[in-house]
Design a protein around this motif. Structure first.
Motif, mmCIF file in Angstrom:
data_model
loop_
_atom_site.group_PDB
_atom_site.id
_atom_site.type_symbol
_atom_site.label_atom_id
_atom_site.label_comp_id
_atom_site.label_asym_id
_atom_site.label_seq_id
_atom_site.Cartn_x
_atom_site.Cartn_y
_atom_site.Cartn_z
ATOM 1 N N LYS A 197 0.594 -1.097 -0.031
ATOM 2 C CA LYS A 197 -0.023 0.054 0.076
ATOM 3 C C LYS A 197 0.903 1.419 -0.134
ATOM 4 O O LYS A 197 0.691 2.171 -0.456
ATOM 5 C CB LYS A 197 -0.956 -0.026 1.088
ATOM 6 C CG LYS A 197 -1.755 1.265 1.490
ATOM 7 C CD LYS A 197 -2.311 1.143 2.860
ATOM 8 C CE LYS A 197 -3.042 2.480 3.115
ATOM 9 N NZ LYS A 197 -3.698 2.232 4.579
ATOM 10 N N TRP A 198 1.748 1.338 0.646
ATOM 11 C CA TRP A 198 2.685 2.442 1.003
ATOM 12 C C TRP A 198 3.518 2.731 -0.133
ATOM 13 O O TRP A 198 3.783 3.832 -0.671
ATOM 14 C CB TRP A 198 3.514 2.486 2.222
ATOM 15 C CG TRP A 198 2.700 3.156 3.414
ATOM 16 C CD1 TRP A 198 1.781 2.330 4.174
ATOM 17 C CD2 TRP A 198 2.780 4.047 3.936
ATOM 18 N NE1 TRP A 198 1.365 3.196 5.090
ATOM 19 C CE2 TRP A 198 2.016 4.508 5.006
ATOM 20 C CE3 TRP A 198 3.605 5.532 3.541
ATOM 21 C CZ2 TRP A 198 1.760 5.577 5.831
ATOM 22 C CZ3 TRP A 198 3.591 6.387 4.406
ATOM 23 C CH2 TRP A 198 2.550 6.536 5.465
ATOM 24 N N ASN A 199 3.964 1.726 -0.926
ATOM 25 C CA ASN A 199 4.673 1.882 -2.085
ATOM 26 C C ASN A 199 3.749 2.327 -3.229
ATOM 27 O O ASN A 199 4.371 3.144 -4.251
ATOM 28 C CB ASN A 199 5.080 0.344 -2.756
ATOM 29 C CG ASN A 199 6.365 -0.097 -1.853
ATOM 30 O OD1 ASN A 199 7.076 0.646 -1.393
ATOM 31 N ND2 ASN A 199 6.608 -1.347 -2.034
ATOM 32 N N ALA A 200 2.359 2.020 -3.135
ATOM 33 C CA ALA A 200 1.535 2.479 -4.156
ATOM 34 C C ALA A 200 1.277 4.143 -3.915
ATOM 35 O O ALA A 200 1.451 4.834 -4.738
ATOM 36 C CB ALA A 200 0.173 2.002 -4.299
ATOM 37 N N LEU A 201 1.044 4.356 -2.355
ATOM 38 C CA LEU A 201 1.077 5.749 -2.289
ATOM 39 C C LEU A 201 2.159 6.677 -2.539
ATOM 40 O O LEU A 201 2.093 7.714 -2.912
ATOM 41 C CB LEU A 201 0.723 5.881 -0.708
ATOM 42 C CG LEU A 201 -0.679 5.490 -0.319
ATOM 43 C CD1 LEU A 201 -0.850 5.364 1.101
ATOM 44 C CD2 LEU A 201 -1.970 6.252 -0.946
ATOM 45 N N GLY A 202 3.404 6.141 -2.208
ATOM 46 C CA GLY A 202 4.626 6.997 -2.519
ATOM 47 C C GLY A 202 4.936 6.961 -3.993
ATOM 48 O O GLY A 202 5.299 8.181 -4.337
ATOM 49 N N ALA A 203 4.473 6.156 -4.807
ATOM 50 C CA ALA A 203 4.478 6.364 -6.074
ATOM 51 C C ALA A 203 3.618 7.691 -6.654
ATOM 52 O O ALA A 203 3.971 8.545 -7.371
ATOM 53 C CB ALA A 203 4.279 5.186 -7.100
ATOM 54 N N ILE A 204 2.468 7.955 -6.211
ATOM 55 C CA ILE A 204 1.464 8.768 -6.527
ATOM 56 C C ILE A 204 2.270 10.190 -5.861
ATOM 57 O O ILE A 204 2.045 11.165 -6.633
ATOM 58 C CB ILE A 204 0.226 8.660 -5.749
ATOM 59 C CG1 ILE A 204 -0.366 7.466 -6.465
ATOM 60 C CG2 ILE A 204 -0.767 10.001 -6.013
ATOM 61 C CD1 ILE A 204 -1.765 6.784 -5.712
ATOM 62 N N ALA A 205 2.809 10.091 -4.706
ATOM 63 C CA ALA A 205 3.203 11.162 -4.051
ATOM 64 C C ALA A 205 4.495 11.805 -5.118
ATOM 65 O O ALA A 205 4.710 12.823 -4.981
ATOM 66 C CB ALA A 205 3.620 11.001 -2.758
ATOM 67 N N SER A 252 9.715 -2.188 1.746
ATOM 68 C CA SER A 252 9.303 -0.855 1.131
ATOM 69 C C SER A 252 10.345 -0.289 0.221
ATOM 70 O O SER A 252 11.512 -0.497 0.643
ATOM 71 C CB SER A 252 8.713 0.022 1.939
ATOM 72 O OG SER A 252 9.589 0.584 2.821
ATOM 73 N N ASP A 253 10.039 0.442 -0.882
ATOM 74 C CA ASP A 253 10.770 0.830 -1.668
ATOM 75 C C ASP A 253 11.336 2.299 -1.291
ATOM 76 O O ASP A 253 10.722 3.006 -0.964
ATOM 77 C CB ASP A 253 9.907 1.288 -3.034
ATOM 78 C CG ASP A 253 11.013 1.806 -4.111
ATOM 79 O OD1 ASP A 253 11.932 2.246 -4.018
ATOM 80 O OD2 ASP A 253 10.449 1.257 -5.441
ATOM 81 N N PRO A 254 12.924 2.147 -1.448
ATOM 82 C CA PRO A 254 13.466 3.592 -0.439
ATOM 83 C C PRO A 254 13.331 4.405 -1.588
ATOM 84 O O PRO A 254 13.278 5.662 -0.898
ATOM 85 C CB PRO A 254 14.880 2.993 -0.520
ATOM 86 C CG PRO A 254 15.232 2.039 -1.442
ATOM 87 C CD PRO A 254 13.678 1.203 -1.473
#
Length: 379
Positions: A197-205, A252-254
């Protein structure tokens, strides 16, 4: 040349001349005036990382910040009933007078009688806040704001998240985050989902030019249940010895997911979470070292909560919250050891700063004291 083409040419010259980055330029062209942009940058580009100060100063002036949760009582009180600073604008004036350069939001609500009204969680509200920040020499560096709870995301949650990113850009933030852990679960499978989930949100951000970050409480540095016999629901009951948020760092993706270490809660974890049951059923001891987590991942921790604690082993947490610089947490050693000097943003926080009716001025008094102690901290 048409007036539209002329506007584009002027805007390009403005951006080149001021050295504005994309977020600052966007703010200037979405309602914040060019004059505010000049105030933000001082007529030159803001450096990506401020250099550490002279004489061993560990928190250079541009990096001294405060999360507004610390002064939430002042922001939320009725200006019609007190001469004390009330609402965002007046609190910004006080924080600027004290010397702070940065703030971290804890939401966008204030008392309904304060200038701007109760709810500034809108694009127009962000423009208003940005003007007040610029007026007082303050920069917004992050927010404990909205993170979708659902996964997969609902469209409504996704739309609200994107609105928060738009607001972050207007406010000039480099980072946007939350005050919660990625998940409250102890189980590996749930942390795997949280990372997805956080990787997906991080990509949007990232596509919006913002670094997404998550915050920790002590339980996030307790031990992950990832091995051993399964319980009746098929879940593991023992641990390999890795801590929850340390595991999250590895999966998670750094490039997409960053962290804000709350240093107080990390030291509470050191006090509370010392033993685990290994896969063979034995009890193992492992004392948590917050610095050892940050040092090899230093650029994944752009923000810290500089929350101090007075040692009190008689309490469940082992520490009592106190103003920065008046406790027992060794901030000099910690900040000396994290590496990438001058690139981190320590935000003073004290959950217990509000003094209530007995001392309604206390939170801003503690903010003043804590700023002085930040400025005095030497390596």
């Amino acid at each position: 040349m048409s007036s539209h083409e002329e506007d584009i040419e002027i805007a390009g010259a403005l951006r080149r001349g001021l050295g504005l980055n994309r977020r600052q330029f966007l703010a200037a062209t979405t309602g914040v005036t060019a004059a505010a942009a000049v105030a933000l940058t001082g007529g030159t580009a803001r450096p990506a990382h401020a250099a550490p100060g002279p004489n061993g100063v560990l928190i250079p002036p541009p990096r001294r910040g405060i999360i507004l949760y610390t002064v939430r009582d002042a922001i939320s009180r009725d200006p019609n009933t007190t001469p004390l600073a009330s609402g965002f604008r007046k609190v910004f004036e006080e924080l600027g007078r004290i010397g702070y350069s940065q703030i971290e939001f804890a939401g966008y609500r204030q008392h309904a009688n304060a200038e701007g009204g109760a709810n500034l969680e809108t694009v127009e509200g962000a423009k208003l806040l940005r003007g007040w920040l610029d007026d007082n020499g303050l920069r917004a560096q992050g927010n404990h704001g909205f993170i979708p709870g659902s996964w997969p995301f609902t469209q409504a949650d996704l739309d609200r998240f994107k609105q928060h990113l738009e607001m972050a850009n207007i406010l000039g933030m480099d980072h946007m985050g939350t005050g919660s852990d990625p998940t409250s679960s102890a189980y590996k499978a749930d942390w795997d989902v949280a990372a997805e989930k956080w990787n997906a949100l991080g990509a949007i951000a990232r596509d919006a030019g913002i670094k997404l970050y998550t915050h920790n409480h002590d339980v996030a540095y307790s031990f992950l249940l990832d091995s051993g016999p399964l319980d009746a629901q098929g879940r593991p009951t023992r641990s390999s010895g890795i801590r929850r948020l340390e595991y999250f760092l590895t999966i998670s993706d750094p490039k997409l997911v960053h962290l804000e270490m709350d240093i107080f809660w990390a030291y509470v974890a050191q006090f509370k979470h010392r033993t685990y049951t290994a896969p063979d059923g034995s009890t193992q001891t492992d004392v948590f070292d917050p610095l050892a987590v940050v040092r090899p991942n230093t650029m994944r921790f752009p923000l810290f909560h500089a929350k101090d604690g007075k040692s009190n082993p008689a309490t469940a947490n082992g520490y009592d919250m106190v103003p920065f610089g008046t406790g027992d947490i060794d901030y000099a050693t910690f900040l000396r050891g994290v590496g990438a000097k001058g690139s981190h943003n320590p935000m003073y926080e004290q959950d217990t700063a509000p003094g209530g009716t007995a001392n309604p001025a206390q939170s801003l008094q503690f903010a003043d004291l804590s700023y002085q102690n930040m400025a005095a901290l030497r390596g």
